[in-house]
Motif scaffolding. Structure first.
Motif, PDB file in Angstrom:
ATOM      1  N   ILE B  64      42.575  37.781  39.824  1.00 49.21           N
ATOM      2  CA  ILE B  64      43.942  38.290  40.073  1.00 49.21           C
ATOM      3  C   ILE B  64      44.461  37.217  39.095  1.00 49.21           C
ATOM      4  N   GLY B  65      45.354  37.708  38.130  1.00 47.56           N
ATOM      5  CA  GLY B  65      45.623  36.987  36.941  1.00 47.56           C
ATOM      6  C   GLY B  65      44.456  36.513  36.024  1.00 47.56           C
ATOM      7  N   LYS B  66      44.700  35.045  35.963  1.00 46.91           N
ATOM      8  CA  LYS B  66      43.835  34.758  35.184  1.00 46.91           C
ATOM      9  C   LYS B  66      42.140  34.115  35.811  1.00 46.91           C
ATOM     10  N   ASN B  67      42.514  34.042  37.220  1.00 47.27           N
ATOM     11  CA  ASN B  67      41.404  33.554  38.274  1.00 47.27           C
ATOM     12  C   ASN B  67      41.117  34.233  39.350  1.00 47.27           C
ATOM     13  N   THR B  68      39.909  34.072  39.618  1.00 49.83           N
ATOM     14  CA  THR B  68      39.297  34.602  40.985  1.00 49.83           C
ATOM     15  C   THR B  68      40.212  34.177  42.235  1.00 49.83           C
ATOM     16  N   ILE B  69      39.942  34.765  43.428  1.00 46.30           N
ATOM     17  CA  ILE B  69      40.789  33.946  44.472  1.00 46.30           C
ATOM     18  C   ILE B  69      40.269  32.567  44.723  1.00 46.30           C
ATOM     19  N   LEU B  70      38.708  32.569  44.747  1.00 49.29           N
ATOM     20  CA  LEU B  70      38.183  31.190  45.084  1.00 49.29           C
ATOM     21  C   LEU B  70      38.666  30.265  44.022  1.00 49.29           C
ATOM     22  N   GLU B  71      38.792  30.757  42.776  1.00 56.22           N
ATOM     23  CA  GLU B  71      39.568  29.730  41.843  1.00 56.22           C
ATOM     24  C   GLU B  71      40.742  29.557  42.203  1.00 56.22           C
ATOM     25  N   HIS B  72      41.612  30.286  42.669  1.00 62.88           N
ATOM     26  CA  HIS B  72      42.962  29.755  42.947  1.00 62.88           C
ATOM     27  C   HIS B  72      43.056  29.029  44.310  1.00 62.88           C
ATOM     28  N   ALA B  73      42.222  29.325  45.088  1.00 63.09           N
ATOM     29  CA  ALA B  73      41.958  28.503  46.110  1.00 63.09           C
ATOM     30  C   ALA B  73      41.557  26.911  46.084  1.00 63.09           C
ATOM     31  N   GLY B  74      40.761  26.916  44.877  1.00 60.83           N
ATOM     32  CA  GLY B  74      40.333  25.561  44.342  1.00 60.83           C
ATOM     33  C   GLY B  74      41.378  24.941  43.978  1.00 60.83           C
ATOM     34  N   ILE B  75      42.136  25.540  43.271  1.00 65.97           N
ATOM     35  CA  ILE B  75      43.201  24.762  42.487  1.00 65.97           C
ATOM     36  C   ILE B  75      44.373  24.271  43.566  1.00 65.97           C
ATOM     37  N   SER B  76      44.628  25.343  44.491  1.00 68.98           N
ATOM     38  CA  SER B  76      45.400  24.780  45.570  1.00 68.98           C
ATOM     39  C   SER B  76      45.117  23.668  46.397  1.00 68.98           C
ATOM     40  N   LEU B  77      43.943  23.812  46.525  1.00 67.07           N
ATOM     41  CA  LEU B  77      43.117  22.874  47.519  1.00 67.07           C
ATOM     42  C   LEU B  77      43.180  21.303  46.859  1.00 67.07           C
ATOM     43  N   TRP B  78      42.669  21.297  45.404  1.00 68.88           N
ATOM     44  CA  TRP B  78      42.758  20.304  44.747  1.00 68.88           C
ATOM     45  C   TRP B  78      44.014  19.619  44.762  1.00 68.88           C
ATOM     46  N   ARG B  79      45.058  20.243  44.658  1.00 71.27           N
ATOM     47  CA  ARG B  79      46.443  19.579  44.449  1.00 71.27           C
ATOM     48  C   ARG B  79      46.783  18.877  45.990  1.00 71.27           C
ATOM     49  N   VAL B  80      46.255  19.755  46.992  1.00 71.50           N
ATOM     50  CA  VAL B  80      46.537  19.097  48.457  1.00 71.50           C
ATOM     51  C   VAL B  80      45.647  17.970  48.629  1.00 71.50           C
ATOM     52  N   ALA B 206      53.237  22.970  52.605  1.00 72.75           N
ATOM     53  CA  ALA B 206      54.012  22.482  51.609  1.00 72.75           C
ATOM     54  C   ALA B 206      53.505  23.008  50.270  1.00 72.75           C
ATOM     55  N   GLU B 207      52.188  22.924  50.089  1.00 74.46           N
ATOM     56  CA  GLU B 207      51.745  23.540  48.831  1.00 74.46           C
ATOM     57  C   GLU B 207      51.944  24.928  48.559  1.00 74.46           C
ATOM     58  N   VAL B 208      51.781  25.743  49.590  1.00 73.15           N
ATOM     59  CA  VAL B 208      51.956  27.313  49.455  1.00 73.15           C
ATOM     60  C   VAL B 208      53.223  27.625  49.342  1.00 73.15           C
ATOM     61  N   ALA B 209      54.242  26.532  49.996  1.00 74.66           N
ATOM     62  CA  ALA B 209      55.830  27.049  49.611  1.00 74.66           C
ATOM     63  C   ALA B 209      56.034  26.507  48.059  1.00 74.66           C
ATOM     64  N   ALA B 210      55.372  25.276  47.800  1.00 78.52           N
ATOM     65  CA  ALA B 210      55.928  25.057  46.381  1.00 78.52           C
ATOM     66  C   ALA B 210      55.368  26.091  45.467  1.00 78.52           C
ATOM     67  N   GLU B 211      54.152  26.715  45.731  1.00 84.45           N
ATOM     68  CA  GLU B 211      53.476  27.649  44.549  1.00 84.45           C
ATOM     69  C   GLU B 211      54.243  29.045  44.570  1.00 84.45           C
ATOM     70  N   ILE B 212      54.901  29.293  45.950  1.00 83.45           N
ATOM     71  CA  ILE B 212      55.846  30.439  45.980  1.00 83.45           C
ATOM     72  C   ILE B 212      57.023  30.337  45.265  1.00 83.45           C
ATOM     73  N   ILE B 213      57.475  28.963  45.412  1.00 83.30           N
ATOM     74  CA  ILE B 213      58.761  29.052  44.681  1.00 83.30           C
ATOM     75  C   ILE B 213      58.602  29.127  43.089  1.00 83.30           C
ATOM     76  N   TYR B 214      57.648  28.115  42.643  1.00 83.84           N
ATOM     77  CA  TYR B 214      57.421  28.372  41.174  1.00 83.84           C
ATOM     78  C   TYR B 214      55.854  27.816  40.997  1.00 83.84           C
ATOM     79  N   SER B 215      55.034  28.715  40.171  1.00 77.53           N
ATOM     80  CA  SER B 215      53.699  28.368  39.801  1.00 77.53           C
ATOM     81  C   SER B 215      52.951  29.286  39.152  1.00 77.53           C
ATOM     82  N   GLN B 216      52.099  28.937  38.404  1.00 78.90           N
ATOM     83  CA  GLN B 216      51.262  29.743  37.526  1.00 78.90           C
ATOM     84  C   GLN B 216      49.912  30.062  38.112  1.00 78.90           C
ATOM     85  N   ASN B 217      49.481  29.492  39.055  1.00 79.58           N
ATOM     86  CA  ASN B 217      48.186  29.863  39.945  1.00 79.58           C
ATOM     87  C   ASN B 217      48.149  29.143  41.185  1.00 79.58           C
ATOM     88  N   GLY B 218      47.078  29.452  41.825  1.00 80.71           N
ATOM     89  CA  GLY B 218      47.077  29.200  43.550  1.00 80.71           C
ATOM     90  C   GLY B 218      47.365  30.304  44.242  1.00 80.71           C
TER      91      GLY B 218
END
Ligand SMILES: Nc1ncnc2c1ncn2[C@@H]1O[C@H](COP(=O)(O)OP(=O)(O)OP(=O)(O)O)[C@@H](O)[C@H]1O
Ligand SMILES: [Mg+2]
Lengths: 247, 268
Positions: B64-80, B206-218
């Motif tokens: 989806i976009g540039k990454n698979t959903i697993l990669e998006h999840a990985g990106i989000s989890l890494w920040r968390v 909080a991570e999800v909220a921050a991504e919804i407001i502005y993000s390029q992945n996750g």
């Protein structure tokens, strides 16, 4: 009976602000002796042990071990509180090892010591239990094993069996006497149970009400193991009870 | 992961009745969802469950976009993970310090009480201006979200240490430092852990909220993109991912807690 003096209490005075609790107390305990102290509730028995160990500052007089001021880093003193003080996050075995780990004893030695004293108090098969899985008497045994594992030169016990029922108390008292005989440690044992004092002590100090003084010192030469139903035992018990009636 | 699976499974097996109810509740949800999607034809758009699940599994291989959903999840989890770990370390240190030193508490607590009621998402604008649009601003938000919980719980833990145990350790010859490492810290662990548990789920939110407001992945970005493109299936895919990850995180914490605080079972 010419044992050297282990603990010397000299004109000890302890006040909490204006409240005079210990009023000029002097006595000594010989090396390897088993001394029992009896006294009414609130007379300052716990205060005395806390003063001895430096938990409280004393107001006057002095307490020495082997002629020197008490220093817990140097003198191996074990103090068993009125309430159970096992560490709830440690297993029985780890609790028994606790003091040795604190002192950075070698793991091997700590393990061996723990093994020995768990065995002596009959807790070996409960080694992996946590305190909340144990009964009151087992908890107190853990504390006693923990104290003996440090091989104390002086063992202080503050009504350690006050919360146990009679039968368990007898068993732990006999266990304690065994440990005491085997280790040769000096014991100061506080209780308000006269029978217990007569059963255990080589000498009994009877304290008065606050402000507290020593009312009487009684040597107890009854041979061990003592028979609580023997006439001599009952006589001595009555003698102490008489003293206590005047509290 | 295997361990989590095992625990969940063990729990379910231990209670067949519960398992049955779980199956029933999910089945009800799926049926209601299916019915709603059929009835809604031509009005609002509610994609059918099968369609959403199919999209969900497809997105594991098709990006989806540039990454698979697993990669998006990985990106989000890494920040968390980053924000959470930093917050945990600092939170524990400050919390325990407040617990053992009334003076530290007197100084730090007022600031703390002042900052605490500000929800983490209210920091997002400031955070974007300070840390830019990349990952750092999100890590900062996660830090803020988890920090308070860890601190408060560590404080409570250190404050509630049984003084009798401290006395006993001192009597057994413990120095002040050893009293800290051998009594105060271990006895605070259940409190600290409760704090870490809340902190981690709050971090995730909080991570999800921050991504919804502005993000390029996750995973949050998946939802926003779905909204921008009117792709409701994608939104739902993102939401399922968020739910599943949230669930896994809290289960993971429970498993770790179960191991670490075995002695404290009755309180959990
Ligand atoms: N830290 C303290 N501050 C002020 N007063 C104290 C303190 N500790 C003890 N006291 C007072 O000193 C007196 C003796 O208390 P202590 O606990 O030593 O008695 P005790 O003989 O051990 O009693 P018990 O048989 O109930 O255990 C009591 O009047 C108590 O209120
Ligand atoms: Mg007392």
């Amino acid at each position: 009976m010419d044992r050297p003096v282990k603990v010397k209490v000299d004109h000890l005075v302890k006040k909490f602000d204006e409240l005079l609790v210990l009023d000029d107390i002097s006595f000594s305990v010989k090396q390897g002796e088993f001394l029992c102290i009896v006294g009414p509730t609130g007379c300052g028995k716990t205060t005395f042990l806390n003063s001895l160990t430096g938990l409280y500052d004393i107001t006057g007089g002095s307490i020495t071990i082997d002629g020197e001021p008490v220093d817990l880093k140097k003198h191996r003193v074990a103090y068993i509180f009125q309430e159970y003080s096992t560490m709830p996050w440690l297993t029985v075995e780890q609790n028994v090892q606790f003091a040795l780990n604190l002192k950075r004893e070698k793991a091997e030695k700590a393990k061996k010591q723990a093994e020995k004293y768990m065995e002596l108090v009959g807790l070996t098969e409960f080694r992996d239990y946590y305190p909340d899985q144990l009964s009151a008497s087992m908890l107190q045994r853990v504390v006693i094993a923990r104290a003996f594992a440090t091989e104390p030169e002086l063992l202080l016990m503050d009504e350690p069996y006050g919360q146990l029922d009679t039968e368990l108390r007898y068993r732990l008292e006999n266990e304690l006497l065994n440990l005491w005989r085997q280790s040769g440690t000096t014991v100061i044992f506080i209780t308000h149970n006269i029978e217990e004092a007569v059963y255990l002590g080589e000498r009994i100090l009877v304290l008065s009400n606050k402000p507290t003084t020593i009312k009487k010192e009684i040597a107890n030469r009854l041979p061990m193991p003592r028979d609580i139903a023997a006439p001599e035992f009952i006589e001595l018990r009555n003698q102490v009870t008489e003293l206590i009636k005047w509290w | 992961m295997q361990r989590i699976g095992k625990t969940v499974w063990k729990r379910l097996k231990a209670n067949r009745q519960t398992l049955l109810w779980i199956v029933i509740s999910f089945a009800t949800l799926l049926i209601a969802w299916q019915v709603a999607s059929m009835l809604s034809q031509g009005r609002v758009q509610i994609p059918a469950p099968l369609e959403v699940f199919e999209a969900f599994f497809r997105s594991m291989t098709v990006p989806i976009g540039k990454n698979t959903i697993l990669e998006h999840a990985g990106i989000s989890l890494w920040r968390v993970l980053l924000g959470f770990v930093v917050a945990s370390v600092i939170g524990m240190a400050i919390g325990i310090l407040m617990g053992v030193s009334p003076k530290a508490h007197a100084v730090i607590n007022p600031l703390f009480e002042f900052v605490r009621p500000i929800p983490p998402i209210a920091w997002i604008p400031l955070s974007i201006l300070w840390f830019g649009l990349g990952s750092s601003n999100k890590i900062f938000i996660i830090f803020l979200a988890s920090f308070t919980y860890v601190t408060i719980n560590s404080y409570e833990g250190a404050r509630n240490v049984d003084p009798k145990l401290i006395g006993a350790a001192r009597m057994l010859g413990a120095s002040r430092r050893r009293v800290f490492t051998h009594v105060i810290f271990p006895s605070s662990v259940p409190y600290i852990f409760a704090g870490l548990q809340i902190a981690l789920s709050v971090s995730w939110a909080a991570e999800v909220a921050a991504e919804i407001i502005y993000s390029q992945n996750g995973v949050g970005w998946i939802i926003t993109m779905g909204m921008n493109n009117g792709n409701i299936t994608q939104i739902m895919v993102g939401m399922i991912a968020i739910g599943v990850i949230g669930y896994l995180l809290s289960t993971l914490m429970r498993v770790v807690e179960g191991r670490l605080c075995r002695w404290n079972r009755q309180e959990t």
